[in-house]
Design a protein around this motif. Structure first.
Motif, PDB file in Angstrom:
ATOM      1  N   ALA A 574       0.861  -1.178   0.000  1.00 33.00           N
ATOM      2  CA  ALA A 574       0.000   0.000   0.000  1.00 33.00           C
ATOM      3  C   ALA A 574       0.895   1.225   0.000  1.00 33.00           C
ATOM      4  O   ALA A 574       2.017   1.185   0.514  1.00 33.00           O
ATOM      5  CB  ALA A 574      -0.908   0.024   1.232  1.00 33.00           C
ATOM      6  N   ASP A 575       0.413   2.297  -0.585  1.00 35.87           N
ATOM      7  CA  ASP A 575       1.125   3.568  -0.536  1.00 35.87           C
ATOM      8  C   ASP A 575       0.098   4.686  -0.506  1.00 35.87           C
ATOM      9  O   ASP A 575      -0.405   5.115  -1.543  1.00 35.87           O
ATOM     10  CB  ASP A 575       2.064   3.727  -1.735  1.00 35.87           C
ATOM     11  N   GLY A 576      -0.215   5.130   0.697  1.00 34.18           N
ATOM     12  CA  GLY A 576      -1.189   6.205   0.844  1.00 34.18           C
ATOM     13  C   GLY A 576      -0.751   7.487   0.182  1.00 34.18           C
ATOM     14  O   GLY A 576      -1.592   8.295  -0.228  1.00 34.18           O
ATOM     15  N   PHE A 577       0.554   7.684   0.057  1.00 32.17           N
ATOM     16  CA  PHE A 577       1.052   8.908  -0.572  1.00 32.17           C
ATOM     17  C   PHE A 577       0.696   8.940  -2.055  1.00 32.17           C
ATOM     18  O   PHE A 577       0.555  10.015  -2.635  1.00 32.17           O
ATOM     19  CB  PHE A 577       2.562   9.020  -0.389  1.00 32.17           C
ATOM     20  N   ARG A 578       0.546   7.757  -2.662  1.00 30.77           N
ATOM     21  CA  ARG A 578       0.130   7.682  -4.056  1.00 30.77           C
ATOM     22  C   ARG A 578      -1.285   7.106  -4.167  1.00 30.77           C
ATOM     23  O   ARG A 578      -1.711   6.703  -5.246  1.00 30.77           O
ATOM     24  CB  ARG A 578       1.123   6.845  -4.870  1.00 30.77           C
ATOM     25  N   ASN A 579      -1.982   7.061  -3.034  1.00 33.14           N
ATOM     26  CA  ASN A 579      -3.384   6.641  -2.984  1.00 33.14           C
ATOM     27  C   ASN A 579      -3.602   5.267  -3.607  1.00 33.14           C
ATOM     28  O   ASN A 579      -4.464   5.078  -4.474  1.00 33.14           O
ATOM     29  CB  ASN A 579      -4.287   7.672  -3.674  1.00 33.14           C
ATOM     30  N   TRP A 580      -2.836   4.298  -3.110  1.00 32.54           N
ATOM     31  CA  TRP A 580      -2.873   2.962  -3.720  1.00 32.54           C
ATOM     32  C   TRP A 580      -2.888   1.873  -2.661  1.00 32.54           C
ATOM     33  O   TRP A 580      -2.203   1.952  -1.646  1.00 32.54           O
ATOM     34  CB  TRP A 580      -1.647   2.779  -4.610  1.00 32.54           C
ATOM     35  N   LEU A 581      -3.719   0.868  -2.901  1.00 32.56           N
ATOM     36  CA  LEU A 581      -3.740  -0.369  -2.131  1.00 32.56           C
ATOM     37  C   LEU A 581      -3.615  -1.531  -3.104  1.00 32.56           C
ATOM     38  O   LEU A 581      -4.304  -1.574  -4.125  1.00 32.56           O
ATOM     39  CB  LEU A 581      -5.049  -0.527  -1.354  1.00 32.56           C
ATOM     40  N   LYS A 588      -7.014  -0.885   8.296  1.00 34.77           N
ATOM     41  CA  LYS A 588      -7.509   0.289   7.581  1.00 34.77           C
ATOM     42  C   LYS A 588      -6.378   0.933   6.767  1.00 34.77           C
ATOM     43  O   LYS A 588      -5.213   0.921   7.180  1.00 34.77           O
ATOM     44  CB  LYS A 588      -8.075   1.303   8.568  1.00 34.77           C
ATOM     45  N   PRO A 589      -6.706   1.513   5.618  1.00 32.96           N
ATOM     46  CA  PRO A 589      -5.673   2.155   4.791  1.00 32.96           C
ATOM     47  C   PRO A 589      -4.859   3.204   5.542  1.00 32.96           C
ATOM     48  O   PRO A 589      -3.655   3.329   5.335  1.00 32.96           O
ATOM     49  CB  PRO A 589      -6.483   2.795   3.654  1.00 32.96           C
ATOM     50  N   GLU A 590      -5.514   3.947   6.425  1.00 33.94           N
ATOM     51  CA  GLU A 590      -4.785   4.981   7.152  1.00 33.94           C
ATOM     52  C   GLU A 590      -3.775   4.388   8.138  1.00 33.94           C
ATOM     53  O   GLU A 590      -2.737   5.004   8.442  1.00 33.94           O
ATOM     54  CB  GLU A 590      -5.738   5.940   7.876  1.00 33.94           C
ATOM     55  N   GLU A 591      -4.056   3.176   8.645  1.00 37.92           N
ATOM     56  CA  GLU A 591      -3.089   2.497   9.506  1.00 37.92           C
ATOM     57  C   GLU A 591      -1.861   2.092   8.695  1.00 37.92           C
ATOM     58  O   GLU A 591      -0.717   2.189   9.165  1.00 37.92           O
ATOM     59  CB  GLU A 591      -3.728   1.251  10.145  1.00 37.92           C
ATOM     60  N   LEU A 592      -2.097   1.621   7.468  1.00 38.94           N
ATOM     61  CA  LEU A 592      -0.987   1.270   6.588  1.00 38.94           C
ATOM     62  C   LEU A 592      -0.158   2.503   6.242  1.00 38.94           C
ATOM     63  O   LEU A 592       1.068   2.434   6.126  1.00 38.94           O
ATOM     64  CB  LEU A 592      -1.520   0.609   5.316  1.00 38.94           C
ATOM     65  N   LEU A 593      -0.816   3.626   6.072  1.00 40.24           N
ATOM     66  CA  LEU A 593      -0.108   4.874   5.803  1.00 40.24           C
ATOM     67  C   LEU A 593       0.800   5.230   6.971  1.00 40.24           C
ATOM     68  O   LEU A 593       1.969   5.609   6.775  1.00 40.24           O
ATOM     69  CB  LEU A 593      -1.109   6.006   5.557  1.00 40.24           C
ATOM     70  N   LEU A 594       0.290   5.128   8.189  1.00 39.27           N
ATOM     71  CA  LEU A 594       1.094   5.437   9.369  1.00 39.27           C
ATOM     72  C   LEU A 594       2.317   4.539   9.448  1.00 39.27           C
ATOM     73  O   LEU A 594       3.426   4.993   9.758  1.00 39.27           O
ATOM     74  CB  LEU A 594       0.269   5.265  10.644  1.00 39.27           C
ATOM     75  N   ASP A 595       2.127   3.260   9.179  1.00 40.95           N
ATOM     76  CA  ASP A 595       3.232   2.315   9.260  1.00 40.95           C
ATOM     77  C   ASP A 595       4.327   2.694   8.280  1.00 40.95           C
ATOM     78  O   ASP A 595       5.520   2.708   8.620  1.00 40.95           O
ATOM     79  CB  ASP A 595       2.722   0.900   8.974  1.00 40.95           C
ATOM     80  N   ARG A 596       3.929   3.000   7.047  1.00 41.43           N
ATOM     81  CA  ARG A 596       4.910   3.391   6.031  1.00 41.43           C
ATOM     82  C   ARG A 596       5.598   4.698   6.417  1.00 41.43           C
ATOM     83  O   ARG A 596       6.823   4.827   6.296  1.00 41.43           O
ATOM     84  CB  ARG A 596       4.208   3.532   4.679  1.00 41.43           C
ATOM     85  N   ALA A 597       4.847   5.658   6.887  1.00 40.71           N
ATOM     86  CA  ALA A 597       5.423   6.953   7.262  1.00 40.71           C
ATOM     87  C   ALA A 597       6.423   6.790   8.403  1.00 40.71           C
ATOM     88  O   ALA A 597       7.487   7.429   8.403  1.00 40.71           O
ATOM     89  CB  ALA A 597       4.315   7.928   7.651  1.00 40.71           C
ATOM     90  N   GLN A 598       6.100   5.952   9.369  1.00 34.62           N
ATOM     91  CA  GLN A 598       7.004   5.756  10.498  1.00 34.62           C
ATOM     92  C   GLN A 598       8.295   5.085  10.052  1.00 34.62           C
ATOM     93  O   GLN A 598       9.395   5.471  10.481  1.00 34.62           O
ATOM     94  CB  GLN A 598       6.322   4.927  11.587  1.00 34.62           C
ATOM     95  N   LEU A 599       8.205   4.084   9.198  1.00 27.13           N
ATOM     96  CA  LEU A 599       9.409   3.421   8.706  1.00 27.13           C
ATOM     97  C   LEU A 599      10.290   4.389   7.931  1.00 27.13           C
ATOM     98  O   LEU A 599      11.518   4.284   7.948  1.00 27.13           O
ATOM     99  CB  LEU A 599       9.034   2.233   7.819  1.00 27.13           C
ATOM    100  N   MET A 600       9.673   5.350   7.255  1.00 26.77           N
ATOM    101  CA  MET A 600      10.428   6.339   6.493  1.00 26.77           C
ATOM    102  C   MET A 600      10.970   7.466   7.369  1.00 26.77           C
ATOM    103  O   MET A 600      11.695   8.337   6.889  1.00 26.77           O
ATOM    104  CB  MET A 600       9.540   6.922   5.389  1.00 26.77           C
ATOM    105  N   GLY A 601      10.598   7.469   8.652  1.00 22.74           N
ATOM    106  CA  GLY A 601      11.106   8.469   9.573  1.00 22.74           C
ATOM    107  C   GLY A 601      10.371   9.790   9.537  1.00 22.74           C
ATOM    108  O   GLY A 601      10.904  10.817   9.962  1.00 22.74           O
ATOM    109  N   LEU A 602       9.124   9.775   9.065  1.00 22.99           N
ATOM    110  CA  LEU A 602       8.365  11.010   8.928  1.00 22.99           C
ATOM    111  C   LEU A 602       7.588  11.344  10.201  1.00 22.99           C
ATOM    112  O   LEU A 602       7.100  10.449  10.897  1.00 22.99           O
ATOM    113  CB  LEU A 602       7.389  10.906   7.759  1.00 22.99           C
ATOM    114  N   THR A 603       7.436  12.627  10.460  1.00 18.55           N
ATOM    115  CA  THR A 603       6.553  13.082  11.522  1.00 18.55           C
ATOM    116  C   THR A 603       5.149  13.239  10.952  1.00 18.55           C
ATOM    117  O   THR A 603       4.942  13.193   9.729  1.00 18.55           O
ATOM    118  CB  THR A 603       7.013  14.437  12.076  1.00 18.55           C
ATOM    119  N   ALA A 604       4.162  13.453  11.824  1.00 16.27           N
ATOM    120  CA  ALA A 604       2.789  13.641  11.349  1.00 16.27           C
ATOM    121  C   ALA A 604       2.648  14.882  10.468  1.00 16.27           C
ATOM    122  O   ALA A 604       1.985  14.827   9.425  1.00 16.27           O
ATOM    123  CB  ALA A 604       1.820  13.701  12.537  1.00 16.27           C
ATOM    124  N   PRO A 605       3.249  16.028  10.821  1.00 16.39           N
ATOM    125  CA  PRO A 605       3.167  17.170   9.906  1.00 16.39           C
ATOM    126  C   PRO A 605       3.835  16.904   8.558  1.00 16.39           C
ATOM    127  O   PRO A 605       3.329  17.331   7.515  1.00 16.39           O
ATOM    128  CB  PRO A 605       3.882  18.286  10.675  1.00 16.39           C
TER     129      PRO A 605
END
Length: 726
Positions: A574-581, A588-605
Motif C-alpha cells: 500500500a502507498d497512501g502517498f500515491r493513494n494505492w492499495l 484500515k488504509p490509514e493504519e498502513l499509511l502510518l506504518d509506512r510513514a514511520q518506517l520512512m522516519g516522517l513526523t505527522a506534519p
C-alpha cells in the motif's frame, strides 16, 4: 470543604499520567493513533539537541574499553555470581536476545536502539535475569559515559564474551544510538498473556509459514521458539520446522541457523534448578525497593547453580566456558532421552554418558552434572534440513567456526544498515551482500546540464515525481534498508513490483539511462534529480520560483551486489502517498499509511504536507483522480487542504472505500476521495495540520515544508552525508 473531606481527595491527576490510569483516548478506541510517528520525540532524550552519539563514539578509547570488558567477564559478583566464574554465557544471551528480536518483514526489533532496557522487552519471560546482565555492565557504562551507548554496550558484551572464551569473532561495529522510552507501538502480537499458546498467531500451527506477519517468534514473550517444544510439547521435527521459519523471518538460512544454534549453545547453560513459581515479578511489575530488577529468587543462596530462568537446567557441553566442538561431540556422540528439569521443564539428557563428559556444577567444581539439550537442539540432529549441515560442520571444524563467526556478526549487525555506517577499529572491511552494498557515485558532473536534459525529456511531472518517490519510499529506518541510493528500482524484484507501475517505470528509466550516460551522473542521482525537476516545474506553475536542494553522489548497485530475495519484504502493499492499495486488507488504509510513514522516519506534519503535495502533482497510482481536490493538477498549490476543509463541500460514501465530494447547494459531484484523503479532515490532530496549510497566508509555507519533507525522504539513505544529513 472540611479538612476531612479535603484529605480524602487524591492530590494528583489520575489517567494518562499513571500506570494504572486510563488514557483519555481510550474513550475512542477506533481513533487513529499517531503516537508511532513521534515514538522517539526529542523531549524524552536527556542528551539535548546538539548531542551526536555517532560523533562521540569515535572519541572512545576502544583499547581501554576492550580491556575492561574482558576483565568484567571473570569478575564474579556476590549479588549475582557467575556460572563457573565466567559471565560469558549470560552476556551472550543478553546480546543475542537484544539482536534476536529483529525481523525482516518490517525491519523492526534488533539491538540497534538499546530497547532491551525498556518494557515490554525488558520484562519478557524469555529475558528473565538479563536485567542482572545489564546491571553488571553499569560500571563500564558509568566510566565511559556518553562515548558508549547502552545499545552498543549490550551487543559488545556478547562479542567480547565469545573472544574471552577463545573464539575469534568476525568483527564489531559501534554506532548504535540509544532510545529513551519504550517502543509501545511496535506490534509484538495480539495475545493478552505471556506465553499464550502459539496457535493464536498461526492459521495452522502445524504449518509454520502461516505465522502472522510481521511476527517471527512463536509465542508472546519469546525471542525464537519454545525450547520445550511446540506449545511445550516435545517433538524435535515439529520444533525444527518452527526453527527454520522463525530464523528465516530473522534473515537467516538453514546453514546460518544451524551454526547459530550450535555456536550459541557451545557455551553457557540453561537455568532451572529450583521452583520457577517462587520467582518474584518481572522488572516492570516489581516494587520500588527492587530498583528495576525482577524475577527475585528467594532460593538463590548466593550460588550460580541455583538460578532459574527458562526452567531447563544444565549446560550443553563438557566445557561451557570454552568455545570448542563439544556441542557436536555430545549431541551426536550419545543417545538422548526426554526428562524433566528440577523446575519441571522438558529437557533431553544423554543415556549412559561417561563421567568425564559431564560438565561440572556451575558453583561446585567437585560435582559433575548431566548435560542437556532442548527440543531445538535435538532438531539439529533429527531434522532433515539441519542434520546434513551439522555433519558438514563436524567434518570441517574450521568451516563451522567461519560460518558461525559470520552468522553471529550478521545477527548483531543486521539492523545497522550498510558498511559505511560502521565505526571502530574492529569493523570489517569486507562487503557482505546482506549489507546491500552500493558503490560510490560520481559528483563530477554538471547538475545543471542534467537538470536541463531532464526538463527537456518530455516526461510529465507525475512521471518524474512518482519514479523518484517509488525509488526512495522503500527506505526503512528500522534496519536502514531500501531507499533511492543504489537505483535498485531498476533491478529485480523492484522493477516488477505492482506498486512501481512496471510499464511506466520502464519507460521513464529508458529516458533516464540515456541522460545518465550523457552527463556522467549515476542513474540513482538522475532519478532523484528528476523528482526535483518535476517539483520545481509544478511550483513555478503555481507562482513559486524555487530550487529543490539536491546533493549528488549516489551510486548504482549491480545485480551481483543485490540479494533479490531479501528485498521481497520491502515490497509495498500500500502507498497512501500515491493513494494505492494492492488489495483490501483487514487493516484500515490509514493504519498502513502510518506504518509506512514511520518506517520512512516522517513526523505527522511531514506526512500531512507530503500527502497534500503529492495529490497536486499527479502522482496517484494508475492515474486515478481520487484525492486530487483541485482543478489545477500539476501545480504545487495547497488546494488539497483548502478544499478538504471547505464547508461548502459535503462528503458522502460512494462504495468500495471511495467517497464523493459534493457541492452542498447543487449536490454536484466535484471530486472523489479515498479514506486516506478524508482522514486528514476527520482526525482532529491531522485536521489541525491541514488547517495550517489551508490558510490564506500559508501557501508559501506549504511549498517550503513540502520541499523540506521531500528532501528528507530522498536523502534518508545518504549515510555518506553524516553528520551533515543526520
Amino acid at each position: 470543604m472540611s479538612d476531612q473531606q479535603q484529605s480524602g481527595r487524591c492530590p494528583v491527576m489520575h489517567g494518562g499520567n499513571t500506570a494504572t490510569g486510563r488514557d483519555n483516548m481510550n474513550w475512542w478506541p477506533e481513533s487513529l493513533n499517531l503516537d508511532i510517528l513521534h515514538q522517539h520525540d526529542r523531549k524524552t532524550d536527556p542528551m539535548g539537541e546538539t548531542f551526536d552519539y555517532r560523533q562521540e563514539v569515535r572519541k572512545l578509547d576502544f583499547e581501554s574499553l576492550n580491556k575492561d570488558m574482558h576483565a568484567l567477564m571473570t569478575d564474579s559478583q556476590a549479588w549475582w555470581p557467575a556460572d563457573w566464574g565466567h559471565y560469558g554465557g549470560l552476556f551472550i544471551r543478553m546480546s543475542w536476545h537484544a539482536a534476536g528480536t529483529y525481523r525482516i518483514a518490517d525491519g523492526r526489533g534488533g539491538g540497534g536502539t538499546g530497547n532491551q532496557r525498556f518494557a515490554p522487552i525488558s520484562s519478557w519471560p524469555d529475558n528473565a535475569s538479563l536485567d542482572k546482565a545489564r546491571r553488571l555492565l553499569w560500571p563500564i557504562k558509568k566510566k565511559y559515559g556518553n562515548r558508549i551507548s547502552w545499545a552498543d554496550l549490550i551487543i559488545l558484551a556478547g562479542n567480547v564474551a565469545y573472544e574471552s572464551m577463545g573464539f575469534k569473532t568476525f568483527g564489531f561495529s559501534f554506532g548504535r544510538e540509544d532510545i529513551w522510552h519504550p517502543e509501545k507501538d511496535i506490534y509484538w502480537g495480539a495475545e493478552k498473556e505471556w506465553l499464550a499458546p502459539s496457535d493464536e498467531r498461526y492459521e495452522d500451527v502445524s504449518n509454520p509459514a502461516t505465522m502472522e506477519n510481521p511476527l517471527a517468534a512463536v509465542q508472546m514473550g519469546l525471542i525464537y521458539v519454545n525450547p520445550e517444544g511446540v506449545n511445550g510439547q516435545s517433538d524435535p521435527i515439529k520444533t525444527g520446522d518452527q526453527v527454520l521459519e522463525t530464523f528465516a523471518r530473522m534473515a537467516m538460512n538453514a546453514e546460518e541457523t544451524a551454526a547459530l544454534t550450535a555456536g550459541g549453545h557451545t557455551v553457557g547453560k540453561c537455568h532451572g534448578n529450583g521452583d520457577a513459581d517462587a520467582l518474584g515479578p518481572e522488572p516492570e511489575a516489581g516494587g520500588v525497593e527492587e530498583q528495576g530488577l525482577g524475577w527475585t529468587n528467594p532460593n538463590m543462596g548466593g550460588k550460580a547453580a541455583n538460578a532459574v530462568t527458562s526452567g531447563i537446567e544444565g549446560a550443553w557441553t563438557t566445557n561451557p566456558t570454552r568455545f570448542d566442538m563439544g556441542y557436536f561431540d555430545l549431541l551426536f556422540g550419545y543417545e538422548w532421552e526426554l526428562k524433566k528439569s528440577p523446575a519441571g521443564a522438558n529437557q533431553w539428557e544423554p543415556v549412559n554418558i561417561k563421567e568425564e563428559d559431564k560438565p561440572v556444577d556451575a558453583s561446585d567444581p567437585s560435582i559433575r552434572r548431566n548435560p542437556i539439550m532442548t527440543d531445538a537442539d535435538m532438531a539439529m540432529k533429527m531434522h532433515p534440513d539441519f542434520r546434513p549441515v551439522c555433519e558438514k560442520f563436524m567434518a570441517d571444524p574450521e568451516y563451522f567456526k567461519e560460518c558461525f563467526a559470520r552468522a553471529w556478526f550478521k545477527l548483531i549487525h543486521r539492523d545497522m544498515g550498510p558498511r559505511t555506517r560502521y565505526i571502530g577499529p574492529d569493523a570489517p572491511q569486507e562487503d557482505l551482500i546482506w549489507q546491500d552494498p552500493i558503490p560510490a557515485g560520481s559528483t563530477d558532473y554538471s547538475i545543471e546540464k542534467a537538470r536541463k536534459r531532464i526538463a527537456e525529456s518530455g516526461l510529465s511531472i507525475g512521471e518524474m515525481v512518482s519514479t523518484a518517490w517509488d525509488s526512495a519510499r522503500t527506505f526503512r529506518g528500522s534496519d536502514m534498508r531500501g531507499g533511492a541510493n543504489g537505483a535498485r528500482i531498476r533491478l529485480a524484484p523492484q522493477k516488477e513490483w505492482e506498486g512501481n507501475e512496471p510499464q511506466r517505470l520502464a519507460r521513464v528509466l529508458e529516458v533516464y539511462e540515456k541522460i545518465a550516460a550523457e552527463t556522467g551522473a549515476s542513474l540513482a542521482d538522475i532519478i532523484v534529480l528528476g523528482g526535483s525537476v518535476g517539483i520545481e516545474q509544478a511550483a513555478r506553475a503555481a507562482g513559486h520560483d524555487i530550487l529543490v536542494p539536491f546533493i549528488p553522489g549516489r551510486g548504482d548497485a549491480s545485480e551481483e551486489m543485490t540479494d533479490a530475495d531479501s528485498f521481497e519484504p520491502l515490497e509495498p502493499v500500500a502507498d497512501g502517498f500515491r493513494n494505492w492499495l494492492k488489495r483490501d486488507y483487514a487493516v484500515k488504509p490509514e493504519e498502513l499509511l502510518l506504518d509506512r510513514a514511520q518506517l520512512m522516519g516522517l513526523t505527522a506534519p511531514e506526512m500531512t504536507v507530503l500527502i497534500g503535495g503529492m495529490r497536486m502533482l499527479g502522482t496517484n497510482h494508475g492515474g486515478t483522480k481520487h484525492g486530487v481536490l483541485t482543478d489545477r493538477e500539476g501545480q504545487l498549490t495547497n488546494d488539497f487542504f483548502v478544499n478538504l476543509t471547505d464547508m461548502a463541500n459535503a462528503w458522502k460514501p460512494a462504495g468500495n472505500g471511495i467517497y464523493e465530494i459534493r457541492d452542498r447547494q447543487s449536490d454536484r459531484v466535484k471530486w472523489t476521495a479515498s479514506r486516506i484523503d478524508l482522514v486528514f479532515g476527520s482526525h482532529s490532530i491531522l485536521r489541525s495540520y491541514a488547517e495550517v496549510y489551508a490558510q490564506d497566508d500559508n501557501e508559501a509555507k506549504f511549498v517550503n515544508d513540502f520541499v523540506a519533507a521531500w528532501c528528507k525522504v530522498m536523502n534518508a539513505d545518504r549515510f555518506d552525508l553524516e553528520p551533515l544529513q543526520h
